[in-house]
Design an enzyme around this catalytic site. Structure first.
Site, mmCIF file in Angstrom:
data_model
loop_
_atom_site.group_PDB
_atom_site.id
_atom_site.type_symbol
_atom_site.label_atom_id
_atom_site.label_comp_id
_atom_site.label_asym_id
_atom_site.label_seq_id
_atom_site.Cartn_x
_atom_site.Cartn_y
_atom_site.Cartn_z
ATOM 1 N N MET A 108 -8.703 8.635 -0.302
ATOM 2 C CA MET A 108 -9.630 8.981 0.797
ATOM 3 C C MET A 108 -10.103 10.416 0.646
ATOM 4 S SD MET A 108 -7.411 7.498 3.941
ATOM 5 C CE MET A 108 -6.656 5.876 3.888
ATOM 6 N N MET A 156 -12.023 -5.429 4.526
ATOM 7 C CA MET A 156 -11.254 -4.531 5.393
ATOM 8 C C MET A 156 -11.018 -5.228 6.732
ATOM 9 S SD MET A 156 -10.555 -1.977 3.552
ATOM 10 C CE MET A 156 -9.583 -1.213 4.849
ATOM 11 N N SER A 163 0.843 -1.199 0.000
ATOM 12 C CA SER A 163 0.000 0.000 0.000
ATOM 13 C C SER A 163 0.875 1.244 0.000
ATOM 14 C CB SER A 163 -0.909 0.012 1.234
ATOM 15 O OG SER A 163 -1.581 1.244 1.269
ATOM 16 N N GLY A 201 -9.266 4.220 6.674
ATOM 17 C CA GLY A 201 -8.961 5.626 6.945
ATOM 18 C C GLY A 201 -7.500 5.842 7.288
ATOM 19 N N GLY A 203 -1.360 1.445 9.550
ATOM 20 C CA GLY A 203 -0.728 1.195 10.845
ATOM 21 C C GLY A 203 -1.656 0.753 11.964
ATOM 22 N N GLY A 212 -3.460 -4.057 8.493
ATOM 23 C CA GLY A 212 -2.793 -4.788 9.576
ATOM 24 C C GLY A 212 -2.195 -6.122 9.165
ATOM 25 N N MET A 214 -11.988 5.172 -1.069
ATOM 26 C CA MET A 214 -12.725 5.371 0.188
ATOM 27 C C MET A 214 -13.374 6.744 0.099
ATOM 28 S SD MET A 214 -9.838 3.674 2.596
ATOM 29 C CE MET A 214 -8.673 3.736 1.237
ATOM 30 N N ASP A 235 -4.585 3.966 -2.066
ATOM 31 C CA ASP A 235 -5.715 4.348 -1.215
ATOM 32 C C ASP A 235 -6.122 5.796 -1.448
ATOM 33 O OD1 ASP A 235 -6.121 1.956 0.418
ATOM 34 O OD2 ASP A 235 -4.098 2.365 1.162
ATOM 35 N N ASP A 294 -7.175 -6.192 3.531
ATOM 36 C CA ASP A 294 -6.572 -4.865 3.630
ATOM 37 C C ASP A 294 -6.596 -4.338 5.060
ATOM 38 O OD1 ASP A 294 -5.506 -2.423 3.051
ATOM 39 O OD2 ASP A 294 -7.233 -1.671 1.921
ATOM 40 N N HIS A 305 -8.168 1.678 -4.439
ATOM 41 C CA HIS A 305 -9.179 1.477 -3.389
ATOM 42 C C HIS A 305 -9.793 2.841 -3.060
ATOM 43 C CE1 HIS A 305 -9.779 0.290 1.155
ATOM 44 N NE2 HIS A 305 -10.924 0.487 0.543
ATOM 45 N N HIS A 320 -1.110 -1.030 -4.465
ATOM 46 C CA HIS A 320 -2.403 -0.720 -3.843
ATOM 47 C C HIS A 320 -2.419 0.777 -3.522
ATOM 48 C CE1 HIS A 320 -6.082 -1.650 -1.573
ATOM 49 N NE2 HIS A 320 -5.660 -0.752 -0.693
ATOM 50 N N SER A 332 2.234 -0.467 6.286
ATOM 51 C CA SER A 332 3.277 -0.203 7.281
ATOM 52 C C SER A 332 4.258 -1.354 7.406
ATOM 53 C CB SER A 332 2.674 0.012 8.665
ATOM 54 O OG SER A 332 1.467 0.668 8.555
HETATM 55 C C1 DX5 Z 1 -6.672 1.692 5.194
HETATM 56 C C2 DX5 Z 1 -6.148 1.440 3.811
HETATM 57 C C3 DX5 Z 1 -5.099 0.397 3.769
HETATM 58 C C4 DX5 Z 1 -3.828 0.787 4.486
HETATM 59 C C5 DX5 Z 1 -3.168 -0.458 4.965
HETATM 60 O O1 DX5 Z 1 -7.772 2.522 5.130
HETATM 61 O O2 DX5 Z 1 -7.194 1.020 2.964
HETATM 62 O O3 DX5 Z 1 -4.797 0.026 2.426
HETATM 63 O O4 DX5 Z 1 -2.961 1.511 3.672
HETATM 64 O O5 DX5 Z 1 -2.108 -0.111 5.775
HETATM 65 P P1 DX5 Z 1 -1.504 -1.065 6.879
HETATM 66 O O6 DX5 Z 1 -0.977 -2.267 6.156
HETATM 67 O O7 DX5 Z 1 -0.453 -0.241 7.521
HETATM 68 O O8 DX5 Z 1 -2.623 -1.448 7.831
HETATM 69 ZN ZN ZN Z 2 -6.675 0.088 0.988
#
Ligand code: DX5
Ligand code: ZN
Length: 219
Positions: free
Chosen positions: A38, A138, A9, A143, A146, A178, A69, A36, A176, A67, A34, A199
């Site tokens: 937002m 998810m 990501s 959002g 980490g 953690g 959001m 993101d 997606d 992705h 990937h 992360s």
């Molecule tokens: C969260 C994102 C994820 C995020 C994952 O809203 O959609 O793609 O970047 O990051 P880690 O792997 O650090 O949880």
């Molecule tokens: Zn994502």
């Protein structure tokens, strides 16, 4: 069994060294980018938008998995196709007419993905599963990068896999949030096809080795 995929990501990259981090992914064992997006409305955070994606796409040599959001994603389907997205994922919770949205994404030549928040039951996808190329489960509340992985995800992956098989669909399951070396194996064993990792990859000392390690765990 088809090979399992890793999608770093870019949210966790160093935006002041973005080209360096994009090249790192190009040269790694990773399969997808990937991305993101937002809007500060659907989720309580703003990441980056079109100009940044355009520049990432200029350098990226692998599949671009976007992705969204954002609320009302239909407004931007064509825009994201033009920017170079190969897969466009919208949130189930942001779409009033999900079936129509999926058709619109495919009409622009992209694969269509649906992301579901941790509170959304996978059974809600039963009637559209054949139209969905990828479901993004998810495993954190969207959002932020980490955050810690929600354990209930394993159960959702198994339930979704059962729906996909029962409908003879070829939908990929993406996880997606953690993702680390601690949960990767259990996720693919449950039926996941694509693991997103932010992360865990970018905050590690050697991201290339970290990606290689993840790939080894899941193959
Ligand atoms: C969260 C994102 C994820 C995020 C994952 O809203 O959609 O793609 O970047 O990051 P880690 O792997 O650090 O949880
Ligand atoms: Zn994502």
């Amino acid at each position: 069994m088809a090979s399992k995929l890793i999608a770093p990501s870019v949210l966790a990259a160093d935006f002041a060294n973005l080209q360096r981090d994009v090249e790192m992914i190009n040269h790694s064992d990773a399969d997808w980018f990937h991305i993101d997006i937002m809007d500060g409305v659907f989720v309580p955070n703003i990441s980056f938008g079109m100009p940044v994606l355009r520049d990432i796409a200029k350098h990226a040599t692998k599949t671009i998995d976007v992705h969204l959001m954002i609320v009302d994603p239909d407004r931007y389907i064509k825009t994201f196709a033009d920017l170079g997205s190969n897969i466009l994922t919208v949130h189930y919770e942001a779409c009033t007419h999900l079936h129509r949205t999926l058709q619109a994404i495919k009409a622009e030549g992209m694969k269509a993905g649906v992301a579901i928040n941790p509170h959304t039951n996978v059974s809600l996808l039963e009637d559209t599963i054949k139209d969905i190329d990828l479901v993004c489960i998810m495993s954190v509340n969207p959002g932020f990068g980490g955050q810690s992985f929600i354990e209930n995800t394993y159960k959702k992956v198994k339930q979704l896999k059962e729906i996909i098989d029962r409908n003879n669909a070829s939908t990929l399951i993406e996880i997606d949030g953690g993702v680390t070396n601690k949960n990767a194996k259990q996720l693919v064993d449950a039926g996941a096809d694509v693991l997103v990792a932010g992360s865990y990859v970018f905050k590690s000392e050697d991201p290339i080795q970290t990606i290689k390690g993840l790939k080894e765990i899941i193959s």
